[in-house]
Motif scaffolding. Structure first.
Motif, short mmCIF file in Angstrom:
data_model
loop_
_atom_site.label_atom_id
_atom_site.label_comp_id
_atom_site.label_asym_id
_atom_site.label_seq_id
_atom_site.Cartn_x
_atom_site.Cartn_y
_atom_site.Cartn_z
N GLU A 100 0.84 -1.21 0.00
CA GLU A 100 0.00 0.00 0.00
C GLU A 100 0.87 1.25 0.00
N THR A 101 1.98 1.21 0.72
CA THR A 101 2.90 2.34 0.71
C THR A 101 3.41 2.61 -0.69
N LEU A 102 3.82 1.54 -1.39
CA LEU A 102 4.32 1.70 -2.77
C LEU A 102 3.20 2.12 -3.72
N ARG A 103 2.00 1.66 -3.45
CA ARG A 103 0.87 2.05 -4.30
C ARG A 103 0.58 3.54 -4.15
N PHE A 104 0.66 4.04 -2.93
CA PHE A 104 0.44 5.47 -2.71
C PHE A 104 1.54 6.28 -3.39
N LEU A 149 1.12 9.08 -6.35
CA LEU A 149 1.70 10.42 -6.32
C LEU A 149 2.46 10.72 -7.60
N HIS A 150 3.22 9.75 -8.09
CA HIS A 150 3.94 9.94 -9.35
C HIS A 150 2.99 10.17 -10.52
N LYS A 151 1.90 9.42 -10.56
CA LYS A 151 0.91 9.60 -11.63
C LYS A 151 0.34 11.01 -11.59
N TYR A 152 0.00 11.46 -10.38
CA TYR A 152 -0.62 12.78 -10.23
C TYR A 152 0.37 13.88 -10.60
N VAL A 153 1.59 13.76 -10.13
CA VAL A 153 2.61 14.77 -10.42
C VAL A 153 2.89 14.84 -11.92
N CYS A 154 3.11 13.70 -12.53
CA CYS A 154 3.46 13.68 -13.96
C CYS A 154 2.33 14.23 -14.82
N ALA A 155 1.10 14.11 -14.35
CA ALA A 155 -0.04 14.65 -15.10
C ALA A 155 -0.12 16.18 -14.95
N ASN A 156 0.67 16.74 -14.03
CA ASN A 156 0.54 18.17 -13.74
C ASN A 156 1.84 18.95 -13.87
N ILE A 157 2.80 18.41 -14.60
CA ILE A 157 4.06 19.15 -14.81
C ILE A 157 4.30 19.42 -16.30
N CYS A 212 -0.72 6.18 -17.23
CA CYS A 212 -1.39 5.29 -16.28
C CYS A 212 -2.59 6.01 -15.68
N ALA A 213 -3.73 5.41 -15.77
CA ALA A 213 -4.94 6.05 -15.24
C ALA A 213 -4.89 6.08 -13.71
N LEU A 214 -5.19 7.24 -13.16
CA LEU A 214 -5.28 7.39 -11.70
C LEU A 214 -6.72 7.13 -11.29
N ASP A 215 -6.90 6.29 -10.28
CA ASP A 215 -8.24 5.99 -9.80
C ASP A 215 -8.99 7.29 -9.51
N ALA A 216 -10.25 7.35 -9.92
CA ALA A 216 -11.03 8.59 -9.81
C ALA A 216 -11.12 9.08 -8.37
N SER A 217 -11.31 8.17 -7.42
CA SER A 217 -11.43 8.59 -6.02
C SER A 217 -10.11 9.13 -5.49
N VAL A 218 -9.00 8.54 -5.96
CA VAL A 218 -7.67 9.02 -5.55
C VAL A 218 -7.44 10.43 -6.09
N LYS A 219 -7.84 10.65 -7.36
CA LYS A 219 -7.67 11.98 -7.96
C LYS A 219 -8.49 13.03 -7.21
N ILE A 220 -9.69 12.67 -6.85
CA ILE A 220 -10.54 13.61 -6.10
C ILE A 220 -9.88 13.97 -4.77
N SER A 221 -9.32 12.97 -4.10
CA SER A 221 -8.65 13.20 -2.83
C SER A 221 -7.43 14.10 -3.00
N PHE A 222 -6.61 13.83 -4.03
CA PHE A 222 -5.42 14.65 -4.29
C PHE A 222 -5.81 16.07 -4.69
N ASP A 223 -6.86 16.21 -5.51
CA ASP A 223 -7.32 17.55 -5.89
C ASP A 223 -7.75 18.35 -4.66
N PHE A 224 -8.43 17.69 -3.74
CA PHE A 224 -8.88 18.35 -2.52
C PHE A 224 -7.67 18.81 -1.68
#
Length: 535
Positions: free
Chosen positions: A81-85, A89-97, A484-496
């Protein structure tokens, strides 16, 4: 020969009823990565607003440079789970740089002169200014190039439910806090003593770019060999990051920090943060009205001290780290000697975290007597030897003044870890911890399997410079995460979290505060309740 533990040693220390309580210790990871252009230059753009505010975001922040991202996972009991998180984070960052890349190595590339490395900004609040000025001071003291060397920190804490019955078993008469603190300090001493094994197994920086050499101006630069026109290396190096040209700081060798007890550790670090150093006095505290550094002491603050393992206790608002340790003892340990693995998309594998967890527990239960300055020097000597030439078949390490084979010592340590892995594997037919241990034992038997050796062989086989190799990997991994698709609920959490951090930053910037000079004076000269928070 190194001392060999008797068979069944672990089972005699920890009875069968206690062993299940060791499962599910908390694991967290902090991973640093430079934002770079597609051509390999350090980004000159500010920290992206789409990633939130670096000062207030819990998982996406910056380290020394505005371009040096630090991705922080929560502490979780399941390493997967630690590695999954961390992957999310890498997916979210790479989508926003936008078109930038995350550098896939510890050692930086590109233009590494001071003007090319922007210092991190944290806004106009007192705490934000303190963090920025601290980094400005690091640049004057060590050069900015050293500060953008990246690494991975592995944080580990033993399950809380283990401590009370273990204290009863060992008949320790003190408080539970003093017992856990005493035990963690013993673990840390062993992690330092045997930390050369981490450098051998997980070192991933045997080569550096010419621009790094030109910018670092190290007295030890002449010891590196020319790989090609733009690359320098050491044939048997594992981690130049942890060598004399990396994080090793000659000024800090002028004072000794003892790990024989937490009181000793706090005393020595407190002294280092209060004694002036002439070279830093020459830099000056201010140039006009602008602070050059927080103070002119050996250390501006505790976190300036470079060490492979730190005792940690989360700070409360307006609490200094040493005060947190003094008040509440040690909650977890932070292992800081891991390179970013060039061959892993997030820089570390779950197998590595399993090995580190088992290794940490092994170091808890192994005998851990206090050590003197001579032993401290031996520990440093072994670490530097392995960082510089850990794969050299002729390398001998020192064990209480006697030379011993790295390979024999490493295999012996791993064999003795088997009992720990059996406990951590309990109930899992796949035996993931045993598999992780077996994999590293193969790496010990066959040095060509180390990440450091694989890097050099890839460079030779494909005729790549070190810059070519890490840029190739950076492009590959960034492309992978962007697709890599980021799970929708994870994206919502990161956006918040992004929006929340920006709101908190705005609130800090607009709040009425005391003048910064007074804030800093209060921070350093209040008695027990020092004001301010930093990292």
């Amino acid at each position: 020969m190194p001392y060999k533990l008797p068979d069944g040693y672990f089972k005699r220390i920890v009875n069968e009823s206690l062993q299940p309580l060791l499962i599910d210790g908390l694991k967290g990871i902090e991973k640093e990565s430079l934002r770079i252009t597609r051509e390999g230059s350090i980004s000159q753009l500010p920290h992206p607003v789409r990633l939130g505010a670096a000062l207030t975001h819990p998982h996406i922040t910056t380290d020394y440079s505005e371009a040096l991202l630090e991705l922080i996972t929560p502490a979780l009991s399941d390493g997967r789970e630690t590695l999954r998180f961390l992957t999310d984070l890498h997916k979210y960052v790479c989508a926003n740089i936008d078109d930038e890349l995350l550098l896939a190595s510890s050692m930086p590339i590109g233009d590494l002169t001071n003007p090319a490395i922007p210092i991190a900004e944290y806004g106009s609040s007192n705490i934000g200014m303190m963090k920025h000025i601290y980094r400005r001071g690091l640049g004057y003291r060590y050069g900015r190039c050293m500060q953008v060397i990246s690494g991975i920190h592995f944080n580990y804490s033993i399950p809380e439910q283990f401590w009370p019955p273990y204290q009863q078993l060992t008949r320790h008469a003190g408080s539970l806090q003093s017992f856990t603190t005493h035990s963690y300090m013993g673990m840390i001493r062993n992690l330092q003593c045997y930390g050369w094994l981490i450098l051998y197994l997980f070192g991933s920086s045997p080569a550096v770019s010419k621009t790094f050499m030109d910018s670092r101006h190290s007295a030890h630069s002449h010891t590196l060999e020319k790989f090609d026109e733009t690359s320098y290396y050491k044939p048997y190096a594992t981690s130049l990051r942890m060598s004399e040209i990396g994080y090793i700081n000659p000024v800090q060798s002028m004072f000794h920090v003892s790990f024989n007890s937490l009181d000793d550790y706090i005393r020595d670090l407190a002294r280092a943060t209060s004694v002036p150093y002439p070279d830093y006095e020459r830099i000056g505290l201010k140039a006009g009205d602008q602070y050059q550094q927080l103070n002119t002491h050996f250390l501006q603050i505790e976190n300036e001290y470079y060490t492979s393992v730190r005792p940690k206790q989360p700070t409360r608002p307006n609490e200094r780290p040493l005060q947190a340790l003094r008040s509440r003892g040690i909650q977890y340990i932070e292992m800081r000697s891991l390179d970013v693995d060039v061959f892993e998309p997030v820089g570390i594998s779950v197998e590595t975290t399993r090995f580190l967890e088992a290794f940490s527990l092994f170091c808890l239960f192994l005998q851990n007597p206090p050590y003197d300055l001579k032993q401290y020097e031996e520990i440093n000597s072994n670490a530097l030897s392995v960082a510089n030439r850990g794969r050299d078949p002729a390398l001998k390490l020192l064990k209480k003044g006697r030379e011993t084979s790295l390979k024999q010592w490493a295999l012996m340590l791993c064999e003795q870890m088997q009992e720990i892995c059996d406990v951590l594997d309990k109930g899992n037919s796949d035996k993931p911890y045993t598999q992780a241990l077996d994999k590293q034992m193969e790496v010990i038997r066959h040095p060509e399997l180390t990440s450091s050796a694989r890097m050099l062989s890839t460079m030779r086989d494909q005729r790549l410079s070190i810059t070519d190799l890490v840029l190739q990997k950076s492009q590959e991994y960034t492309h992978y995460f962007k697709n890599c698709a980021l799970d929708a609920s994870v994206k919502i959490s990161f956006d918040f979290q992004v929006e929340t951090s920006l709101a908190q930053q705005k609130q800090l910037n607009t709040a009425t505060e005391i003048p910064f000079d007074k804030y800093l004076n209060n921070y350093f000269f209040q008695d027990a309740e020092a004001s301010g928070v930093y990292s």
